[in-house]
Design a protein around this motif. Structure first.
Motif, short mmCIF file in Angstrom:
data_model
loop_
_atom_site.label_atom_id
_atom_site.label_comp_id
_atom_site.label_asym_id
_atom_site.label_seq_id
_atom_site.Cartn_x
_atom_site.Cartn_y
_atom_site.Cartn_z
N LEU A 149 0.83 -1.21 0.00
CA LEU A 149 0.00 0.00 0.00
C LEU A 149 0.86 1.26 0.00
O LEU A 149 0.54 2.25 -0.67
N VAL A 150 1.98 1.23 0.72
CA VAL A 150 2.89 2.38 0.72
C VAL A 150 3.48 2.60 -0.67
O VAL A 150 3.57 3.73 -1.17
N ALA A 151 3.86 1.50 -1.33
CA ALA A 151 4.42 1.62 -2.68
C ALA A 151 3.39 2.16 -3.66
O ALA A 151 3.68 3.03 -4.50
N ALA A 152 2.14 1.67 -3.58
CA ALA A 152 1.09 2.15 -4.49
C ALA A 152 0.78 3.63 -4.26
O ALA A 152 0.62 4.41 -5.22
N LEU A 153 0.70 4.05 -3.01
CA LEU A 153 0.42 5.47 -2.72
C LEU A 153 1.58 6.36 -3.17
O LEU A 153 1.37 7.47 -3.68
N SER A 154 2.81 5.89 -3.01
CA SER A 154 3.97 6.68 -3.44
C SER A 154 3.97 6.84 -4.96
O SER A 154 4.23 7.94 -5.49
N GLN A 155 3.69 5.77 -5.68
CA GLN A 155 3.62 5.86 -7.14
C GLN A 155 2.50 6.79 -7.59
O GLN A 155 2.68 7.58 -8.54
N ALA A 156 1.36 6.72 -6.91
CA ALA A 156 0.25 7.62 -7.27
C ALA A 156 0.63 9.08 -7.02
O ALA A 156 0.31 9.96 -7.84
N ASP A 157 1.32 9.36 -5.92
CA ASP A 157 1.74 10.73 -5.64
C ASP A 157 2.72 11.24 -6.69
O ASP A 157 2.61 12.37 -7.18
N GLU A 158 3.69 10.41 -7.09
CA GLU A 158 4.65 10.82 -8.11
C GLU A 158 3.96 11.04 -9.46
O GLU A 158 4.29 11.99 -10.18
N VAL B 82 -7.10 15.03 -5.09
CA VAL B 82 -6.70 13.62 -5.01
C VAL B 82 -5.28 13.51 -4.47
O VAL B 82 -4.97 12.64 -3.65
N ARG B 83 -4.40 14.40 -4.93
CA ARG B 83 -3.01 14.35 -4.47
C ARG B 83 -2.92 14.64 -2.97
O ARG B 83 -2.15 13.99 -2.25
N ARG B 84 -3.67 15.62 -2.47
CA ARG B 84 -3.65 15.90 -1.03
C ARG B 84 -4.18 14.70 -0.24
O ARG B 84 -3.63 14.36 0.83
N ALA B 85 -5.21 14.05 -0.75
CA ALA B 85 -5.74 12.86 -0.07
C ALA B 85 -4.71 11.73 -0.06
O ALA B 85 -4.55 11.02 0.94
N VAL B 86 -3.98 11.57 -1.17
CA VAL B 86 -2.92 10.55 -1.24
C VAL B 86 -1.84 10.83 -0.21
O VAL B 86 -1.34 9.91 0.46
N SER B 87 -1.46 12.09 -0.05
CA SER B 87 -0.43 12.44 0.94
C SER B 87 -0.90 12.13 2.36
O SER B 87 -0.13 11.59 3.18
N ARG B 88 -2.15 12.43 2.66
CA ARG B 88 -2.66 12.12 4.01
C ARG B 88 -2.68 10.61 4.26
O ARG B 88 -2.25 10.15 5.33
N PRO C 153 -4.30 0.46 7.76
CA PRO C 153 -5.44 1.35 7.48
C PRO C 153 -5.76 1.42 6.00
O PRO C 153 -4.87 1.32 5.15
N ARG C 154 -7.03 1.59 5.69
CA ARG C 154 -7.48 1.71 4.31
C ARG C 154 -7.30 3.16 3.82
O ARG C 154 -7.49 4.10 4.58
N PRO C 155 -6.96 3.35 2.55
CA PRO C 155 -6.85 4.72 2.00
C PRO C 155 -8.22 5.27 1.63
O PRO C 155 -8.53 5.51 0.45
N ASP C 156 -9.06 5.49 2.64
CA ASP C 156 -10.43 5.93 2.38
C ASP C 156 -10.48 7.33 1.78
O ASP C 156 -11.33 7.62 0.92
N ASP C 157 -9.58 8.24 2.23
CA ASP C 157 -9.59 9.61 1.70
C ASP C 157 -9.28 9.61 0.20
O ASP C 157 -9.92 10.32 -0.58
N LEU D 81 -9.67 7.10 -1.96
CA LEU D 81 -10.76 6.49 -2.72
C LEU D 81 -11.95 7.44 -2.84
O LEU D 81 -12.59 7.52 -3.91
N ALA D 82 -12.25 8.19 -1.77
CA ALA D 82 -13.35 9.16 -1.84
C ALA D 82 -13.03 10.28 -2.83
O ALA D 82 -13.90 10.72 -3.60
N ALA D 83 -11.78 10.77 -2.83
CA ALA D 83 -11.39 11.83 -3.76
C ALA D 83 -11.45 11.33 -5.21
O ALA D 83 -11.89 12.05 -6.11
N LEU D 84 -11.03 10.10 -5.44
CA LEU D 84 -11.09 9.53 -6.78
C LEU D 84 -12.53 9.37 -7.25
O LEU D 84 -12.86 9.64 -8.42
N SER D 85 -13.40 8.97 -6.34
CA SER D 85 -14.82 8.84 -6.70
C SER D 85 -15.42 10.20 -7.02
O SER D 85 -16.24 10.32 -7.96
N ALA D 86 -15.04 11.24 -6.27
CA ALA D 86 -15.56 12.58 -6.54
C ALA D 86 -15.08 13.12 -7.88
O ALA D 86 -15.83 13.80 -8.61
N VAL D 87 -13.84 12.83 -8.28
CA VAL D 87 -13.32 13.29 -9.56
C VAL D 87 -13.94 12.54 -10.72
O VAL D 87 -14.20 13.10 -11.78
#
Length: 378
Positions: free
Chosen positions: A148-157, A170-176, A364-368, A370-376
Motif C-alpha cells: 500500500l505504501v508503494a502504491a500510494l507513493s507511485q500515485a503521488d509521483e 486527489v493528491r492531497r488525499a494521497v499524501s494524508r 489502514p485503508r486509503p479511504d480519503d 478512494l473518496a477523492a477519486l470517486s468525486a473526480v
C-alpha cells in the motif's frame, strides 16, 4: 501661338487745311489733337487687351491640357483602385470564409481536447484506483503495509508529474493516506525468522533437566590429593613442636601411615560410588527427569518442529497459529531443560522477543484517496 500682325491705322496727319485765321481754327486743331491722342490711347489699350487675351487663351489651353492629362491619370488610378478594391473584396470574402473554417476547426479542436483531457483524467483516476485496490488486497493477504505504501507513493509521483489542477484534491488525499499508513508499525518478518532459526540452532546445545540432575552433585567427595593437602596442612601446623619426635619415629610408623592413607582412599571411593546409587533432589516435573537419553533426541526434534511451524505461520501471516506454537515451545523449554543454564536463558529471551513482536497489525485503508477519486470520476 504665333502672333498675328494687326494692321495699324495710319495716324498720319490729315492734309493741311487752311487754317482760319480766327480763334475757331485753333480750337479745331486742339480737338483734333485730342481725338488723335484718344485714338492712340484706345489703340494701345486694344493691343494690350489683345495680348492679355492671347496669354489667357494660352494659359487656358495649357491648363486644359494639364487638367486633361491629370483627369486621364485620375481615371486610370480610379480604374486601378476599382480593380484593387474588387480584388480586395474577393480576398476579404475568401479570408472570411477561411476564418469561418478556422473558427469551426478551432471549436472542434477544443471539443476534442476537452474530450481527450477528460478521458486522460479518467484513465489516470482509473489506473490509480486499480493500483490501490490491488495493493489493498496484497496488504490484507500478507499483513504488510509495504504494497500500500508503494502504491500510494507511485500515485503521488504520477500526480506530481501530471500537474492537473482538477486532481490536486486527489493528491492531497494521497499524501494524508500515505502519512497514516507509514505511521503504522509493521512486523519485521525477516528478523523474526532469523531469530527462530537461531533458536533452532541453539536447541542442540541446551542441557536437558535429566542430564543436568545427574551431573549435579551437591557434596562432591574429596580426592586423595585434597586429603593429603589437608593432612600436610595439619602436619605443618604441628611441625614445630613435634619436629624432634618425628625425627625419632621408626620405619614401621611410616609404613603404618601409608597403609592408613590407602585405606582412607579406598573407603572414600567406595562411599562415593555407594552414594551415587541414591540421590534425593526436588523435581517439579517428574516426567522431565524420567526421559531416557535416546528420548532426548526426539524431544529436541519435536521442539524444532514447533519452531518450524511457528516460522511457517509467521511467513503466511497466521499470527494466532504462530503464537500457539511459540507458547508450546516456551512450555517445553521450561519443562524439559535446565533452567539454571545461561544458554537456556538466552534462548528463552529470544523466544519471548519473537512472541512479543508476532502480532497482527491492521493496515489502514486509503479511504480519503478512494473518496477523492470517486468525486473526480463523477
Amino acid at each position: 501661338m504665333s502672333e498675328t500682325n494687326t494692321p495699324v491705322a495710319d495716324v498720319s496727319s490729315p492734309p493741311p487745311t487752311p487754317v482760319p485765321k480766327s480763334g475757331g481754327a485753333t480750337l479745331t486743331q486742339a480737338v483734333i489733337v485730342c481725338v488723335g491722342l484718344v485714338a492712340l490711347l484706345a489703340l494701345g489699350l486694344a493691343w494690350q487687351s489683345q495680348q492679355r487675351l492671347r496669354q489667357t487663351e494660352q494659359e487656358l489651353v495649357r491648363r486644359q491640357e494639364t487638367s486633361q492629362s491629370e483627369a486621364n491619370i485620375a481615371r486610370d488610378q480610379a480604374r486601378q483602385a476599382q480593380d484593387q478594391s474588387r480584388d480586395t473584396a474577393a480576398k476579404v470574402a475568401l479570408l472570411d470564409a477561411r476564418l469561418a473554417e478556422v473558427a469551426l476547426q478551432r471549436e472542434q479542436l477544443e471539443v476534442l481536447m476537452q474530450s481527450m483531457t477528460r478521458s486522460r483524467d479518467e484513465n489516470v483516476v482509473g489506473d490509480i484506483e486499480a493500483s490501490l485496490r490491488v495493493a489493498m488486497q496484497q496488504s490484507s493477504i500478507t499483513g504488510s503495509a509495504e504494497p500500500l505504501v508503494a502504491a500510494l507513493s507511485q500515485a503521488d509521483e504520477r500526480l506530481a508529474r501530471y500537474k492537473q489542477p482538477r486532481l490536486e484534491g486527489v493528491r492531497r488525499a494521497v499524501s494524508r493516506d500515505l502519512d497514516r499508513v507509514k505511521a503504522v508499525g509493521v512486523v519485521d518478518i525477516s528478523s523474526l525468522t532469523i531469530k527462530l532459526d537461531e533458536i533452532s540452532r541453539q536447541i542442540d546445545e541446551l542441557p536437558l533437566l535429566a542430564v543436568a540432575q545427574a551431573a549435579r552433585d551437591p557434596n562432591p567427595p574429596q580426592s586423595s590429593t585434597t586429603r593429603a593437602a589437608k593432612r600436610g596442612t595439619v602436619a605443618a601446623i604441628g611441625a614445630a613442636p613435634a619436629a624432634s619426635a618425628a625425627s625419632e619415629a621408626s620405619w614401621w610408623s611410616r609404613a603404618w601411615d601409608d597403609a592408613g592413607d590407602k585405606w582412607d582412599q579406598l573407603s572414600a571411593d567406595v562411599w562415593r560410588e555407594a552414594r551415587g546409587l541414591l540421590r534425593v533432589t526436588r523435581i517439579d516435573h517428574p516426567e522431565a527427569a524420567l526421559i531416557a537419553p535416546e528420548q532426548g533426541f526426539f524431544l529436541r526434534e519435536n521442539l524444532k518442529l514447533r519452531l518450524l511451524n511457528a516460522r511457517l505461520a509467521l511467513l503466511s501471516r497466521q499470527f494466532d497459529t504462530a503464537q500457539g506454537d511459540l507458547r508450546e515451545a516456551q512450555a517445553m523449554l521450561d519443562r524439559y531443560f535446565d533452567g539454571r543454564s545461561r544458554k537456556l536463558a538466552i534462548t528463552a529471551e529470544l523466544l519471548r522477543q519473537v512472541q512479543g513482536q508476532s502480532r497482527q497489525v491492521t493496515v489502514p485503508r486509503p479511504d480519503d484517496t478512494l473518496a477523492a477519486l470517486s468525486a473526480v470520476a463523477r
